[in-house]
Structure formats: C-alpha cells, structure tokens
Motif scaffolding. Structure first.
Motif, mmCIF file in Angstrom:
data_model
loop_
_atom_site.group_PDB
_atom_site.id
_atom_site.type_symbol
_atom_site.label_atom_id
_atom_site.label_comp_id
_atom_site.label_asym_id
_atom_site.label_seq_id
_atom_site.Cartn_x
_atom_site.Cartn_y
_atom_site.Cartn_z
ATOM 1 N N ARG A 104 0.842 -1.209 0.000
ATOM 2 C CA ARG A 104 0.000 0.000 0.000
ATOM 3 C C ARG A 104 0.875 1.257 0.000
ATOM 4 O O ARG A 104 0.596 2.218 -0.693
ATOM 5 N N GLU A 105 1.948 1.202 0.777
ATOM 6 C CA GLU A 105 2.879 2.341 0.823
ATOM 7 C C GLU A 105 3.494 2.596 -0.545
ATOM 8 O O GLU A 105 3.610 3.740 -0.980
ATOM 9 N N LEU A 106 3.880 1.509 -1.216
ATOM 10 C CA LEU A 106 4.519 1.652 -2.529
ATOM 11 C C LEU A 106 3.543 2.258 -3.534
ATOM 12 O O LEU A 106 3.913 3.110 -4.335
ATOM 13 N N ALA A 107 2.281 1.835 -3.458
ATOM 14 C CA ALA A 107 1.264 2.408 -4.356
ATOM 15 C C ALA A 107 1.091 3.894 -4.033
ATOM 16 O O ALA A 107 0.984 4.724 -4.930
ATOM 17 N N ARG A 108 1.077 4.212 -2.757
ATOM 18 C CA ARG A 108 0.932 5.610 -2.342
ATOM 19 C C ARG A 108 2.094 6.459 -2.881
ATOM 20 O O ARG A 108 1.926 7.616 -3.217
ATOM 21 N N ASP A 109 3.267 5.845 -2.967
ATOM 22 C CA ASP A 109 4.439 6.552 -3.520
ATOM 23 C C ASP A 109 4.377 6.698 -5.034
ATOM 24 O O ASP A 109 5.323 7.192 -5.641
ATOM 25 N N GLY A 110 3.319 6.163 -5.656
ATOM 26 C CA GLY A 110 3.175 6.344 -7.097
ATOM 27 C C GLY A 110 3.582 5.144 -7.931
ATOM 28 O O GLY A 110 3.516 5.176 -9.156
ATOM 29 N N LYS A 111 3.990 4.058 -7.268
ATOM 30 C CA LYS A 111 4.408 2.883 -8.029
ATOM 31 C C LYS A 111 3.192 2.145 -8.593
ATOM 32 O O LYS A 111 2.093 2.205 -8.040
ATOM 33 N N THR A 112 3.458 1.432 -9.672
ATOM 34 C CA THR A 112 2.481 0.502 -10.224
ATOM 35 C C THR A 112 2.802 -0.851 -9.617
ATOM 36 O O THR A 112 3.906 -1.356 -9.806
ATOM 37 N N VAL A 113 1.872 -1.413 -8.865
ATOM 38 C CA VAL A 113 2.154 -2.686 -8.205
ATOM 39 C C VAL A 113 1.232 -3.756 -8.783
ATOM 40 O O VAL A 113 0.014 -3.618 -8.732
ATOM 41 N N LEU A 114 1.836 -4.790 -9.360
ATOM 42 C CA LEU A 114 1.057 -5.921 -9.862
ATOM 43 C C LEU A 114 1.477 -7.135 -9.054
ATOM 44 O O LEU A 114 2.658 -7.485 -9.008
ATOM 45 N N VAL A 115 0.506 -7.772 -8.421
ATOM 46 C CA VAL A 115 0.848 -8.829 -7.481
ATOM 47 C C VAL A 115 -0.046 -10.038 -7.736
ATOM 48 O O VAL A 115 -1.260 -9.918 -7.828
ATOM 49 N N SER A 116 0.585 -11.204 -7.926
ATOM 50 C CA SER A 116 -0.200 -12.379 -8.286
ATOM 51 C C SER A 116 -0.492 -13.238 -7.067
ATOM 52 O O SER A 116 0.232 -13.193 -6.066
ATOM 53 N N SER A 117 -1.553 -14.010 -7.181
ATOM 54 C CA SER A 117 -1.852 -14.999 -6.153
ATOM 55 C C SER A 117 -2.877 -15.999 -6.669
ATOM 56 O O SER A 117 -3.701 -15.672 -7.508
ATOM 57 N N HIS A 118 -2.792 -17.237 -6.164
ATOM 58 C CA HIS A 118 -3.871 -18.181 -6.451
ATOM 59 C C HIS A 118 -4.771 -18.301 -5.219
ATOM 60 O O HIS A 118 -5.736 -19.043 -5.219
#
Ligand SMILES: Nc1ncnc2c1ncn2[C@@H]1O[C@H](COP(=O)(O)OP(=O)(O)O)[C@@H](O)[C@H]1O
Ligand SMILES: [Mg+2]
Length: 314
Positions: free
Chosen positions: A190-204
């Motif tokens: 969440r912090e990284l997104a707040r810093d403006g990053k694009t976060v793509l995270v996978s999960s099953h």
C-alpha cells in the motif's frame, strides 16, 4: 522517477499496458491473448488458479521472456523495442528465489545494487534505507539463512526495489506467510502504491490479496476472465450478524421480515443487498433496542467476484 520521459501520450502513461499478449510452450498456450492495463499509484491483483499463466505473464511483462505475439508497455516504454528502458523501470520478485544464504542481507542487496550500476558511493546508504523500509534493519549484518520466510520475502522485495523502479511485479509474494507477515507485506504494498508505483501482485489464494488490491485481473487458462458481471452493490450477498442476545436478534429479524439462518455459534446469516441495506438494518436494530454488535460480509469482494465467474478450474 526518471528524467527520461516515455516517448508517447499526453496523459499519464499507465504503469503497465499489455495488448494481445501470447506465449506458448510447445502445445501449451500459457498466455493466450491477454490485454489489460495496470495504473500507477495502485495495487492490481492478478488472480488465477495454478497453471493459469500468472508467472508466464509476469515474465513477459518483465521483459524476461519473449512474447509470440502482442505488446507490453512499461511506463510508456515498449518492452520489445525499448527493452533496456522498460526493464530498468521494472522490479521483479520471483515466486521463489534462492538467496545466497551465507551472505548478509547488506551484501546481497549491495551485489544487486552493483549489478544495476548504482554508484558505489551511493550504494551503502541505498541498501540501508531499503533494509529499514522492509523492516530488516536489525538483520543488516546477519546471514540470510537466519531469516524466516516472511523476512526472506521482504528481502526479496527490497531486492526488487533496489533501482527504484516505477513498476513492481511480484509473483505470489504472500505465499506461505504467517498472518502477521502478510499484514506487513500488505502495508508495504500500500505504501509503494501511495508513492506512485504501479504494483502488480499475483496470487492463487484470493484471501491473500483481499485487503490490498485496488483492481483485479482474473486469469483462467492463459486468458483474462470477463469480470463485467462481478457483483454490484445491489446484488445480494451473505452477511453475518451477531448480537449479545441472539434470541432478541432472531425475533427482530422475523418481525422485519428478513429471512435468516442460525449458526451453531449463535450467529445468524442473512442476505443483504450491499452496504446501504446493512446500514438500514443496523439503524432498525438499534431503534428496536436489539443488542447487535457485529455485522460483516461473509465473503470478501474478490471472493464474491471469483465465485460469480463460474469458471471451471484447470
Ligand atoms: N518453461 C515452461 N515450459 C513448458 N511449459 C511451461 C513453462 N512455463 C510454464 N509452462 C506451462 O504454462 C502453463 C502456465 O504456467 P504458469 O505461467 O507457471 O502458471 P501459474 O503461474 O498461474 O501457475 C502451465 O500449463 C505450465 O505447465
Ligand atoms: Mg506461478
């Protein structure tokens, strides 16, 4: 952020843009025509069962695997024609990575800093800052073999962040983490997104991403699944109610004509259309002096969407 601006577009370039991506391994069409975008300043969840093509897609996006067809833009740079520019903006965290167990956390990150051409003078400060950021400061001088799984995952995240990428691709980062480590990971993302990053995270595992994602992309057999039919606020879903006086609660529900099912632990399940209905129910219960103390949706939003897709698992 880099000084080097992407070549095209007026508005903000989406962090990740994939268009008609395909990649086969022999007969297996691991990624079979995928188009989606993931915006900056947001966490995008990539959800799909094992074998649905998540890792292959992430490798294509990272520019580590060549596509048979289609295009990928990373922060506006084409991975095929601008591979270096695109790759320098991507931080990649594989689902399992061998750490060199004998090296210390600092040595491992310093090695990656060097590989990314980070100035030798700037490197120690960068490494120390990153270790603090992922709450591993106290392990800086300790060998990686003493780290727990959650701590290793965080070291992997620090490793992916070493060159301050705009786009983060994380393959099943929450897998095998205990609840506390999962919360720490969620807060970091969440912090990284707040810093403006694009976060793509996978999960099953849907529940792993339930509390962290802003948008979700569902994969099944190498394709994205149409989620336009996902549950709306108006669709009824299950809610769990609990009251200090279960009998009073059930009597109240009967009186207002809401069908309920009792649970062995005294809780009651009802079907409600969205949060406004839930609020109305709370108001009515309070008005009727029913000691209602808990009302929660039975399943998370991701789970509801996933179940509503009615997709056959591979
Ligand atoms: N290097 C490879 N060689 C052959 N088949 C592969 C390779 N990588 C992936 N596959 C196949 O592609 C499909 C998608 O795999 P993968 O992308 O790993 O899915 P996921 O990460 O969602 O579990 C699977 O059927 C898998 O067996
Ligand atoms: Mg995988």
């Amino acid at each position: 952020m880099s000084d080097n601006h992407p070549p095209s577009g007026d508005g903000p370039a989406p962090g990740i843009e994939a268009i008609g991506l395909k990649r086969a391994f022999g007969e297996v069409r691991a990624v079979d025509g995928i188009t989606f975008t993931a915006p900056a300043s947001a966490v995008t969840a990539l959800i799909g069962p094992n074998g649905s093509g998540k890792t292959t897609l992430l490798l294509l996006l990272a520019g580590l695997l060549q596509a048979d067809a289609g295009r990928v833009n990373i922060a506006g740079f084409d991975v095929a024609t601008d591979n270096l520019e695109a790759r320098s903006r991507v931080g990649w965290m594989p689902d399992s990575f061998g750490t060199w167990d004998a090296l210390t956390c600092t040595e491992i990150l310093a090695t990656f800093a060097h590989a990314y051409g980070i100035d030798r003078k700037a490197s120690p400060a960068r490494v120390a800052t990153l270790l603090d950021r992922v709450h591993l400061g106290e392990f800086a001088a300790r060998p990686a073999r003493v780290l727990s799984r959650g701590q290793k995952q965080r070291l992997g995240l620090a490793r992916a962040l070493i060159h301050d990428p705009d786009v983060l691709l994380l393959d099943e980062p929450a897998s095998g983490l205990d609840p506390r480590s999962r919360i720490e990971l969620r807060d970091l993302l969440r912090e990284l997104a707040r810093d403006g990053k694009t976060v793509l995270v996978s999960s099953h595992v849907l529940s792993e991403l339930e509390e962290v994602y802003d948008q979700a992309v569902f994969l099944s057999r190498g394709r994205t699944v149409d989620t336009s039919a996902q549950p709306t606020e108006a669709a009824k879903r299950g809610w769990r109610l609990d009251a200090a006086d279960p009998v009073a609660l059930r009597t109240f529900l009967d009186a207002v004509g809401i069908p309920w099912t009792g649970q062995p632990n005294g809780e009651v399940l009802v079907q409600l259309a969205g949060y406004e209905s839930a609020r109305e129910l709370i108001r009515a219960a309070v008005g009727a002096d029913v000691p209602l103390h808990t009302i929660t949706p039975v399943a998370g939003r991701l789970e509801e969407t996933y179940l509503s897709l009615n997709e056959e698992r591979s």
